[in-house]
Design an enzyme around this catalytic site. Sequence first.
Site, PDB file in Angstrom:
ATOM      1  N   GLU A 308       0.729  -1.501  -0.282  1.00 43.89           N
ATOM      2  CA  GLU A 308       0.138   0.032   0.316  1.00 43.89           C
ATOM      3  C   GLU A 308       1.152   1.435  -0.203  1.00 43.89           C
ATOM      4  O   GLU A 308       1.133   2.122  -0.834  1.00 43.89           O
ATOM      5  CB  GLU A 308      -0.651   0.034   1.239  1.00 43.89           C
ATOM      6  CG  GLU A 308      -1.467   0.985   1.456  1.00 43.89           C
ATOM      7  CD  GLU A 308      -2.807   1.156   0.880  1.00 43.89           C
ATOM      8  OE1 GLU A 308      -2.862   2.248  -1.002  1.00 43.89           O
ATOM      9  OE2 GLU A 308      -3.727   0.129   0.744  1.00 43.89           O
ATOM     10  N   ASP A 312       1.088   4.242  -3.154  1.00 44.50           N
ATOM     11  CA  ASP A 312       0.446   5.592  -3.154  1.00 44.50           C
ATOM     12  C   ASP A 312       1.987   6.543  -3.244  1.00 44.50           C
ATOM     13  O   ASP A 312       1.807   7.076  -3.751  1.00 44.50           O
ATOM     14  CB  ASP A 312       0.167   5.834  -1.191  1.00 44.50           C
ATOM     15  CG  ASP A 312      -0.659   5.902  -1.419  1.00 44.50           C
ATOM     16  OD1 ASP A 312      -1.466   5.334  -1.353  1.00 44.50           O
ATOM     17  OD2 ASP A 312      -0.929   5.518   0.289  1.00 44.50           O
ATOM     18  N   SER A 510      -6.929   2.950  -4.060  1.00 46.32           N
ATOM     19  CA  SER A 510      -5.946   3.363  -2.943  1.00 46.32           C
ATOM     20  C   SER A 510      -4.889   3.826  -4.699  1.00 46.32           C
ATOM     21  O   SER A 510      -3.872   4.374  -3.935  1.00 46.32           O
ATOM     22  CB  SER A 510      -5.209   2.003  -1.934  1.00 46.32           C
ATOM     23  OG  SER A 510      -5.313   0.836  -3.156  1.00 46.32           O
TER      24      SER A 510
END
Length: 641
Positions: A308, A312, A510
Amino acid sequence: MMLRSLVVAAAAAVAAADLAAERRYEAEPKVRMEPSVESFGGRNWEVLRRADAGDSVRLYFFLKHSDAELKDFEATLFDRADPRSANYGQWLSAAEVTERLAARPEAVDAVEELLRAYGAEEVDMNRERDVLRVELPAPIVEQLLHTELAVFSHKRFPEVRVVRAARAYHLPASVAEYVSFVGELVRLPRVDPPVPVPLPEVSDLEPETSLRGAQVERRLADSPFGSCGSKFSAVTPAVLNAQYGIPTLAESDVADGNSMAVAEFQYQFYDDADLKAFAGSCGTDQTSVDTTHGVNVAVVCKIGGCIEALLDIEYIGAMADPIPLSVYYSSSYSLLDWIDGIMKKESPELVHSVSYGNDEAQQTSTQYMQSVNTEFMKAGSMGVSILFASGDQGVWGREGVGSKFHPDFPAGSPYVTAVGGTDFATKSKLGEETTWSAGGGGFSDTFDTPDWQADAVKGYLNSGVDLPASSFYNAGGRAYPDVAALGGQVNPYFVSYGGGSSSGGVAGTSASCPVVASVFAQLNNLRLSAGKSSLGFLNPFIYQNGDAFNDVTTGENNANAGTGFKATTGWDPATGMGTPNCKFRPIRAARQHAEGRASRRLFTPSIFLQSTSSRRSWSKKTNSAAAPSSLSLSLSLSLWR
């Protein structure tokens, strides 16, 4: 000797007074806090053990604001975020926010006295003077709040553990009248990091092609979809640049004061090896993290974690480097801890991308959501933009298919920008996008439709589009997402992970969220370079500038189960206003502005960016860098207000 005796006597007197106060509080009637909380625990969590003296608990006491006080503050925020207002962009200082929202002194005193009575030696207060923070051993917290604490372990990720209340908590009546709620006690976070999947070796670059083997690989090598590895067809920085026209900044182009940030939670770290591998594979400059708030244990990434955080950082960095990037890390999965860290800063980063959330119903209480919203309003009023991913389960949320849709929070907050997901309409083909079926979207069950989106929502509901049955959703609620970007599974995002040793594909909002955040970080750069303020709370700005987005008009976010919301012309709860439209082209209005002849109308002049260097951008013939001498960022936004 006499002085020592006096000190001992004074200490004894203080201890006796604290004991007396504690007994007084014990004798008082108790008020159950967050009474709407009906269960303690979660289906993905199990009680590992009773909390003990070795477990430290950090508590946040959120003090109450009157409805009138919050309504007035909201009006100020919306006015200064409205491009049509004479006050547009005139953000508040930290001192002005404190002046408007500081709790009454008697409220602060009541909570501090309670905490001192139970042995708290250090009680911290936020800058706005409406939240008190304290850290205490679990047994003391149990006495203080008349509850029982347990250590919860996640069933899928047993290394993830949090201390939470196992039953209701209470405060003495004389203190409860001033306190909205105490965090973090009852919320168990979503722990669902993206899992990389192998990127397919493409043999169907286009559905009708008869090419195979080396021919396909050569074709893909000349395509932006293969720019991170010639055997794989993925969303890459080159794809995003080609699809959305996101421009490139040179180091010398970065405006003073510009900044951006991402939020990461338990065990989501990053490492330079993966950032270097990503840059090497994709032909971009290596992203550097300028500031880390909290810890970063890079070694975790070598065993395949960190997906994750790497997603990002790799993409917000690839699309907006070299704007300074910060990473906020919280070990507690706490939104409160994260926003508290932002608001502590004298100059918070101007754009924040957050790829975490939960269903409204799983937030457990309206008091919690309202207090978090107050923190979002504070940030927005100071010129900070906060973007949240809208979720990856379509209208159904994390609770799954049922008789009602399950809206997301914080994406459904009226004070953040929610980012949904799209897919390419045709695999590995630039151009038309469609709704990603699993992209989160819908209507809040808790918050009303704000004025800045009322016309857009009304237009959708009255458009004649085939709507779900009214029993599934609250048509009067805050509608989301506000915008969208690629995030679906037709072409997943290329990511490097595993300490630089592995790569794979990741889908989800995301991925969409940091991409959209990078666009607004670039727009801030233009405003700051022109001597203007940051964009701050984005949504009024977005809804007044629909031509700045590519309208997505097909698809449905039902997560391939039952019904959902269909995309149509204009705003919709599948893809919001659409995806960023930053295509390069000459802009007459920009020249007019430079000559001092620009119109003051809302939609002119367009934003533009002059640059003399370029990040490696895809060229169909050579797959090499192209460096236009003049780049125009074509977004019809009111930059110059």
